[in-house]
Design a protein around this motif. Structure first.
Motif, PDB file in Angstrom:
ATOM      1  N   VAL A   1      -9.474  -3.926  -5.414  1.00  0.00           N
ATOM      2  CA  VAL A   1      -8.585  -2.989  -4.725  1.00  0.00           C
ATOM      3  C   VAL A   1      -7.166  -3.548  -4.762  1.00  0.00           C
ATOM      4  O   VAL A   1      -6.921  -4.677  -4.323  1.00  0.00           O
ATOM      5  CB  VAL A   1      -9.028  -2.747  -3.267  1.00  0.00           C
TER       6      VAL A   1
ATOM      7  N   ARG B   1      -8.577   1.483  -6.205  1.00  0.00           N
ATOM      8  CA  ARG B   1      -9.811   0.743  -6.462  1.00  0.00           C
ATOM      9  C   ARG B   1     -10.143   0.872  -7.941  1.00  0.00           C
ATOM     10  O   ARG B   1     -10.338   1.983  -8.448  1.00  0.00           O
ATOM     11  CB  ARG B   1     -10.967   1.285  -5.618  1.00  0.00           C
TER      12      ARG B   1
ATOM     13  N   GLU C   1      -7.967   6.548  -6.100  1.00  0.00           N
ATOM     14  CA  GLU C   1      -6.859   6.450  -5.141  1.00  0.00           C
ATOM     15  C   GLU C   1      -7.410   6.579  -3.726  1.00  0.00           C
ATOM     16  O   GLU C   1      -8.066   7.558  -3.394  1.00  0.00           O
ATOM     17  CB  GLU C   1      -5.835   7.558  -5.409  1.00  0.00           C
TER      18      GLU C   1
ATOM     19  N   ASP D   1      -6.563   6.218   0.587  1.00  0.00           N
ATOM     20  CA  ASP D   1      -5.531   6.237   1.624  1.00  0.00           C
ATOM     21  C   ASP D   1      -4.174   6.657   1.051  1.00  0.00           C
ATOM     22  O   ASP D   1      -3.157   5.993   1.257  1.00  0.00           O
ATOM     23  CB  ASP D   1      -5.440   4.855   2.309  1.00  0.00           C
TER      24      ASP D   1
ATOM     25  N   ASP E   1      -3.774   2.991  -2.184  1.00  0.00           N
ATOM     26  CA  ASP E   1      -4.515   1.802  -2.595  1.00  0.00           C
ATOM     27  C   ASP E   1      -5.374   2.219  -3.791  1.00  0.00           C
ATOM     28  O   ASP E   1      -5.993   3.294  -3.764  1.00  0.00           O
ATOM     29  CB  ASP E   1      -5.416   1.294  -1.464  1.00  0.00           C
TER      30      ASP E   1
ATOM     31  N   GLU F   1      -3.608  -2.942  -3.266  1.00  0.00           N
ATOM     32  CA  GLU F   1      -3.091  -2.222  -2.098  1.00  0.00           C
ATOM     33  C   GLU F   1      -1.655  -1.760  -2.297  1.00  0.00           C
ATOM     34  O   GLU F   1      -0.863  -2.412  -2.988  1.00  0.00           O
ATOM     35  CB  GLU F   1      -3.148  -3.135  -0.856  1.00  0.00           C
ATOM     36  N   ASN F   2      -1.327  -0.615  -1.658  1.00  0.00           N
ATOM     37  CA  ASN F   2       0.067  -0.202  -1.472  1.00  0.00           C
ATOM     38  C   ASN F   2       0.837  -0.032  -2.781  1.00  0.00           C
ATOM     39  O   ASN F   2       1.969  -0.472  -2.912  1.00  0.00           O
ATOM     40  CB  ASN F   2       0.784  -1.243  -0.574  1.00  0.00           C
TER      41      ASN F   2
ATOM     42  N   ARG G   1      -9.369  -7.826  -2.646  1.00  0.00           N
ATOM     43  CA  ARG G   1      -8.178  -7.012  -2.448  1.00  0.00           C
ATOM     44  C   ARG G   1      -6.951  -7.866  -2.720  1.00  0.00           C
ATOM     45  O   ARG G   1      -6.931  -9.064  -2.407  1.00  0.00           O
ATOM     46  CB  ARG G   1      -8.095  -6.487  -1.004  1.00  0.00           C
TER      47      ARG G   1
ATOM     48  N   ARG H   1      -2.336  -7.569  -3.159  1.00  0.00           N
ATOM     49  CA  ARG H   1      -1.126  -6.757  -3.017  1.00  0.00           C
ATOM     50  C   ARG H   1      -0.097  -7.309  -3.994  1.00  0.00           C
ATOM     51  O   ARG H   1       0.175  -8.509  -3.992  1.00  0.00           O
ATOM     52  CB  ARG H   1      -0.621  -6.853  -1.569  1.00  0.00           C
TER      53      ARG H   1
END
Length: 442
Positions: free
Chosen positions: A262, A303, A288, A290, A301, A264-265, A20, A22
């Motif tokens: 992944v 994936r 997509e 969350d 997030d 994130e955000n 993951r 960001r």
């Protein structure tokens, strides 16, 4: 950029991208949160602000005109001066490589009766400012640019700015935003007519800060009207991850076998999410997770798993929603099965570099089959086979951060690696790019 000497680097083939990560805050939203925070009365708090050189140039300019912009822990705090309260800067406003800072600040200053000089680096000083100068002159601002309508440039804002109705001759979120920002301190209604919708961060954020702004559709046009002499209210803003920065990891994870990453955000504003749509049409696996809304902006997030991509004809109508992502899309196309055709990309010729010519030359040097047309590229993909890479040749990035990062991704899917001439421009938008890329593919 920090150092004077170029910083070349060879980006080599890598293992699968996993885990993951960001990406930094959205650059467009970061610029606007600093500018509007500086025009609100009171304290605006911003988390997730992109701390690249471009946004820091905006922050420095707002400080030079009276606002307080400072970092406290993970949060940026901005004490504004109110609409109409900007002060005369004591020295030239140094914009570095940031065309967004320059054009939006010219709009902001156009309706304030102050004089300012704008300077920038060698790359920015080649970029045309005429498309902003023309409408802002109608409002009453005066400009003395360098020959060719470029920086260095001197401007004086209108003492009594005049509200205008302006139809955009070309799709440009920066020109639209500059006019709307000028309208903030202009009595009456300022209107921008968009024949083609562009990213709408300015409209969303102006409303969030309390400006009276209306958007309507008529005969296929998007009509945006703002009421002047606004009183902006301070806000608390969480900046979502920049989809233009996430783009490099979306493409890398799609291309490198075994990847399952992944991100994130990620901001998924529909006026910015064109690349996700195009990659899915090519066969990419992007899920997509969350999905949520943060500060009026859709976020999720993502994936991304390795998938075989196929060439497509990219709909020119999608161009405004992914204009900054085309350099890395061209890399995806170079590895796809079959032909990818892009058209309607004249705007790419006046970015930090001529991105059509620069990417055509860069990909050809790395072994891709590319044809440059007047307004796009035609790319014959390898069907997933690695690019040759560069031998003794360095890719010329033209001081363009997106060319540098796109070709770094090309290096991951090459046999011999891809060497770029200078990694320094990457810091303008994504200072942690190289470290994140290494971590994801370790």
């Amino acid at each position: 950029m920090n150092t004077q000497q170029p910083s070349p680097r060879l980006f080599q083939p890598a293992g699968p991208l996993r885990g993951r990560l960001r990406v930094p805050g959205d650059k467009s939203i970061s610029h606007r949160s600093v500018m509007l925070g500086a025009l609100a009365v009171g304290e605006t708090r911003v988390t997730g602000l992109l701390e690249g050189e471009d946004v820091m140039a905006t922050a420095a300019a707002m400080r030079a005109m009276g606002a307080t912009v400072e970092k406290s822990g993970d949060e940026w705090r901005i004490h504004g001066v109110g609409v109409g309260g900007l002060l005369q800067p004591a020295a030239a406003l140094e914009m570095g490589n940031s065309g967004t800072s320059t054009r939006l600040l010219m709009g902001l200053l156009a309706s304030h009766a102050i004089t300012a000089a704008f300077t920038g680096d060698a790359s920015l000083s080649k970029r045309p400012m005429g498309r902003v100068i023309e409408p802002l002159s109608r409002i009453g601002a005066q400009f003395t640019p360098s020959p060719g309508g470029t920086l260095p440039l001197m401007m004086t804002g209108a003492r009594v700015p005049v509200p205008i109705e302006y139809r955009l001759p070309v799709a440009s979120a920066q020109v639209k935003s500059a006019i709307l920002l000028a309208g903030l301190n202009t009595a009456g209604m300022t209107t921008v007519i968009e024949p083609v919708p562009t990213r709408d961060h300015s409209e969303r954020m102006l409303r969030g800060f309390g400006a009276e702004l209306a958007v309507e559709e008529a005969d296929g046009d998007r009509i945006i009207t703002i009421r002047g002499e606004a009183e902006l209210q301070p806000q608390t803003i969480e900046v979502p991850g920049d989809p233009s920065s996430a783009a490099f990891f979306m493409v890398a994870a799609s291309l490198v076998p075994g990847s399952d990453l992944v991100i994130e955000n990620v901001g998924l504003n529909p006026t910015r999410a064109g690349l996700v749509e195009v990659l899915r049409l090519m066969g990419a696996s992007i899920e997509e997770m969350d999905a949520r809304e943060v500060g009026g902006e859709p976020v999720a997030d993502l994936r991304v798993r390795h998938a075989a991509l196929g060439g497509i004809e990219v709909n020119p109508a999608l161009a405004p929603s992914m204009i900054d992502e085309f350099p890395v899309l061209f890399v995806a196309a170079a590895l796809a099965e079959g032909r990818t055709v892009t058209r309607g990309l004249d705007e790419l010729r006046v970015k930090e570099s001529d991105r059509l010519a620069a990417m055509a030359a860069a990909l050809a040097a790395a072994g891709a089959r590319v044809e440059e047309t007047e307004d796009g590229l035609v790319i014959e993909g390898t069907g997933g086979e690695a690019l040759r890479g560069t031998a003794d040749e360095q890719i010329t990035t033209h001081l363009d951060h997106r060319i540098a990062m796109a070709m770094a991704v090309a290096g991951l899917v090459s046999r011999n690696g891809v060497e770029i001439d200078d990694t320094r421009p990457i810091a303008t938008s994504f200072p942690a790019f190289e470290a994140l890329l290494e971590r994801a593919s370790a």
